[in-house]
Design a protein around this motif. Sequence first.
Motif, PDB file in Angstrom:
ATOM      1  N   ILE A 191       0.871  -1.176   0.000  1.00  0.00           N
ATOM      2  CA  ILE A 191       0.000   0.000   0.000  1.00  0.00           C
ATOM      3  C   ILE A 191       0.909   1.228   0.000  1.00  0.00           C
ATOM      4  CG2 ILE A 191      -1.852   1.206   1.216  1.00  0.00           C
ATOM      5  CD1 ILE A 191      -2.401  -1.502   2.679  1.00  0.00           C
ATOM      6  N   ALA A 192       0.849   2.010  -1.047  1.00  0.00           N
ATOM      7  CA  ALA A 192       1.735   3.168  -1.175  1.00  0.00           C
ATOM      8  C   ALA A 192       1.458   4.202  -0.090  1.00  0.00           C
ATOM      9  CB  ALA A 192       1.568   3.793  -2.563  1.00  0.00           C
ATOM     10  N   LYS A 193       2.473   4.987   0.214  1.00  0.00           N
ATOM     11  CA  LYS A 193       2.346   6.039   1.223  1.00  0.00           C
ATOM     12  C   LYS A 193       1.142   6.924   0.932  1.00  0.00           C
ATOM     13  CE  LYS A 193       5.138   9.552   1.022  1.00  0.00           C
ATOM     14  NZ  LYS A 193       6.350  10.414   1.104  1.00  0.00           N
ATOM     15  N   GLY A 194       0.284   7.075   1.938  1.00  0.00           N
ATOM     16  CA  GLY A 194      -0.908   7.891   1.809  1.00  0.00           C
ATOM     17  C   GLY A 194      -2.092   7.203   1.166  1.00  0.00           C
ATOM     18  N   GLU A 195      -1.907   5.962   0.711  1.00  0.00           N
ATOM     19  CA  GLU A 195      -2.986   5.222   0.048  1.00  0.00           C
ATOM     20  C   GLU A 195      -3.619   4.204   0.991  1.00  0.00           C
ATOM     21  OE1 GLU A 195      -4.073   5.925  -3.053  1.00  0.00           O
ATOM     22  OE2 GLU A 195      -2.621   7.579  -3.043  1.00  0.00           O
ATOM     23  N   SER A 196      -4.720   3.591   0.525  1.00  0.00           N
ATOM     24  CA  SER A 196      -5.469   2.628   1.335  1.00  0.00           C
ATOM     25  C   SER A 196      -5.804   1.388   0.527  1.00  0.00           C
ATOM     26  CB  SER A 196      -6.775   3.250   1.854  1.00  0.00           C
ATOM     27  OG  SER A 196      -6.538   4.346   2.708  1.00  0.00           O
ATOM     28  N   LEU A 197      -6.066   0.306   1.234  1.00  0.00           N
ATOM     29  CA  LEU A 197      -6.582  -0.933   0.659  1.00  0.00           C
ATOM     30  C   LEU A 197      -7.801  -1.349   1.465  1.00  0.00           C
ATOM     31  CD1 LEU A 197      -6.397  -3.535  -1.126  1.00  0.00           C
ATOM     32  CD2 LEU A 197      -4.971  -4.504   0.709  1.00  0.00           C
ATOM     33  N   THR A 198      -8.931  -1.589   0.786  1.00  0.00           N
ATOM     34  CA  THR A 198     -10.145  -2.034   1.458  1.00  0.00           C
ATOM     35  C   THR A 198     -10.506  -3.437   0.988  1.00  0.00           C
ATOM     36  OG1 THR A 198     -11.010   0.215   1.721  1.00  0.00           O
ATOM     37  CG2 THR A 198     -12.601  -1.592   1.848  1.00  0.00           C
ATOM     38  N   LEU A 199     -10.815  -4.306   1.939  1.00  0.00           N
ATOM     39  CA  LEU A 199     -11.273  -5.665   1.669  1.00  0.00           C
ATOM     40  C   LEU A 199     -12.649  -5.831   2.297  1.00  0.00           C
ATOM     41  CD1 LEU A 199      -7.951  -7.533   2.517  1.00  0.00           C
ATOM     42  CD2 LEU A 199      -8.876  -7.131   0.226  1.00  0.00           C
ATOM     43  N   ARG A 200     -13.581  -6.405   1.518  1.00  0.00           N
ATOM     44  CA  ARG A 200     -14.961  -6.570   1.991  1.00  0.00           C
ATOM     45  C   ARG A 200     -15.379  -8.037   1.903  1.00  0.00           C
ATOM     46  NH1 ARG A 200     -15.068  -1.577  -0.745  1.00  0.00           N
ATOM     47  NH2 ARG A 200     -15.867   0.138   0.552  1.00  0.00           N
ATOM     48  N   TYR A 201     -16.121  -8.468   2.904  1.00  0.00           N
ATOM     49  CA  TYR A 201     -16.619  -9.839   2.951  1.00  0.00           C
ATOM     50  C   TYR A 201     -18.020  -9.840   3.552  1.00  0.00           C
ATOM     51  CZ  TYR A 201     -11.611 -10.546   2.518  1.00  0.00           C
ATOM     52  OH  TYR A 201     -10.308 -10.469   2.089  1.00  0.00           O
ATOM     53  N   ARG A 202     -18.790 -10.877   3.220  1.00  0.00           N
ATOM     54  CA  ARG A 202     -20.071 -11.113   3.879  1.00  0.00           C
ATOM     55  C   ARG A 202     -20.009 -12.458   4.582  1.00  0.00           C
ATOM     56  NH1 ARG A 202     -25.922 -10.185   1.155  1.00  0.00           N
ATOM     57  NH2 ARG A 202     -25.330  -8.057   1.786  1.00  0.00           N
ATOM     58  N   VAL A 203     -20.468 -12.499   5.825  1.00  0.00           N
ATOM     59  CA  VAL A 203     -20.597 -13.727   6.600  1.00  0.00           C
ATOM     60  C   VAL A 203     -22.079 -14.052   6.718  1.00  0.00           C
ATOM     61  CG1 VAL A 203     -20.229 -14.833   8.838  1.00  0.00           C
ATOM     62  CG2 VAL A 203     -18.494 -13.274   7.906  1.00  0.00           C
ATOM     63  N   VAL A 204     -22.439 -15.282   6.388  1.00  0.00           N
ATOM     64  CA  VAL A 204     -23.835 -15.724   6.483  1.00  0.00           C
ATOM     65  C   VAL A 204     -23.892 -16.956   7.378  1.00  0.00           C
ATOM     66  CG1 VAL A 204     -25.871 -16.534   5.241  1.00  0.00           C
ATOM     67  CG2 VAL A 204     -24.332 -14.862   4.166  1.00  0.00           C
ATOM     68  N   ILE A 205     -24.619 -16.867   8.479  1.00  0.00           N
ATOM     69  CA  ILE A 205     -24.854 -18.005   9.371  1.00  0.00           C
ATOM     70  C   ILE A 205     -26.276 -18.483   9.094  1.00  0.00           C
ATOM     71  CG2 ILE A 205     -24.930 -18.795  11.765  1.00  0.00           C
ATOM     72  CD1 ILE A 205     -23.089 -16.407  12.451  1.00  0.00           C
ATOM     73  N   HIS A 206     -26.394 -19.730   8.646  1.00  0.00           N
ATOM     74  CA  HIS A 206     -27.666 -20.191   8.095  1.00  0.00           C
ATOM     75  C   HIS A 206     -28.087 -21.520   8.694  1.00  0.00           C
ATOM     76  CE1 HIS A 206     -25.472 -23.184   5.612  1.00  0.00           C
ATOM     77  NE2 HIS A 206     -24.581 -22.226   5.412  1.00  0.00           N
ATOM     78  N   HIS A 207     -29.375 -21.854   8.543  1.00  0.00           N
ATOM     79  CA  HIS A 207     -29.884 -23.174   8.876  1.00  0.00           C
ATOM     80  C   HIS A 207     -29.603 -24.125   7.711  1.00  0.00           C
ATOM     81  CE1 HIS A 207     -31.674 -21.602  12.419  1.00  0.00           C
ATOM     82  NE2 HIS A 207     -32.668 -20.981  11.830  1.00  0.00           N
ATOM     83  N   GLY A 208     -29.448 -25.410   8.023  1.00  0.00           N
ATOM     84  CA  GLY A 208     -29.262 -26.410   6.994  1.00  0.00           C
ATOM     85  C   GLY A 208     -27.887 -26.370   6.359  1.00  0.00           C
ATOM     86  N   ASP A 209     -27.700 -27.193   5.309  1.00  0.00           N
ATOM     87  CA  ASP A 209     -26.404 -27.229   4.640  1.00  0.00           C
ATOM     88  C   ASP A 209     -26.387 -26.226   3.485  1.00  0.00           C
ATOM     89  OD1 ASP A 209     -27.790 -28.399   2.517  1.00  0.00           O
ATOM     90  OD2 ASP A 209     -27.029 -30.417   2.903  1.00  0.00           O
TER      91      ASP A 209
END
Length: 338
Positions: A301-319
Amino acid sequence: MTCFHKTGYLLALVILLPSVLAAADETVKFQKLADSVEVFIGGKAFTTYYLGPNSPKPYMAPLRSALGTVVTRGFPMRTDIPGERHDHPHHRGLFFAHGDINGIDFWGEGPPTRAAQTANGVYYPTAGELLRGRTVLQEIDEVKSHGKSGTLKAEFELIGPDGKPIGSETQEYTFSGDASLRTIDCAFTLTADQGAPVKMGDTKEGTFAIRVVNGLTEPNLKMVNSEGKAGVDQIWGKRANWVDYSGEVDGESLGIAIFDNPANLRHPTYWHARDYGLFAVNPFGEHEFYHDSKRDGSFTIAKGESLTLRYRVVIHHGDVAEARIAAAYNSYAAEQGK
């Protein structure tokens, strides 16, 4: 807590689901404490976000299904749960950390002994022994309910072993749920704001992780990914849009899926997913995942720059099939493209 066996639970769900959904209170609420924030969905405890100095990194624990079944390991926060495995004490519920940031380990905790890195009789050695860092809270920016969703946002500094910051990190979580699901949308932003670049090193020790409860480990674990592959040998170190763990926990048939955002670096991502209980996404571990020392999965990540990582977690019934995870991912990906 009421427990359901798979067949009985599914039959009851089919009969009751319309009325349950109509009556369900899906409101997300928070309670701020000294070093933590409690999260409630529909009046029921879902998780607690720990931000205090007792841990070298923030984490959430425990996570629960819509029925209230705990789906994450209690250790190392608790040591009194019968039958729990006490390996890898740095695996704290749900957390974001990386094992090599500017040559500093923000993933591990304590000395990397052989005993601490052995699960089910198998030794999982770390990539090396780097000096440890800490992810230290600076400010809680937002704790806000939006009715059927709610957002937590906090700012941290990445503090090296010399006590000086090397960069900053923002963690943002949006929670929602209904009668059958619990969902967390996660965004992690790393910023090189200390006058120098920030390098995410190539190591398998990272990066966004959940340590699941024993019922979601082998031999009862069903681990599948978006490519139709099953089992740790076909999933660890491989690329996929999503991975799902399912099994039976305290009589409830349930699962957890993690979705990789289509806009993320190196999508579809690599998975540091083990059948002893570690469930992790890691876009930086290429030379270990490919067993090729010539590959370099690091990212600067270059000086003054940013990196964003996004995820979704799903907790569900069944398989994975019963929860229609493939379709849910397609909907998620389409939402992100709007």
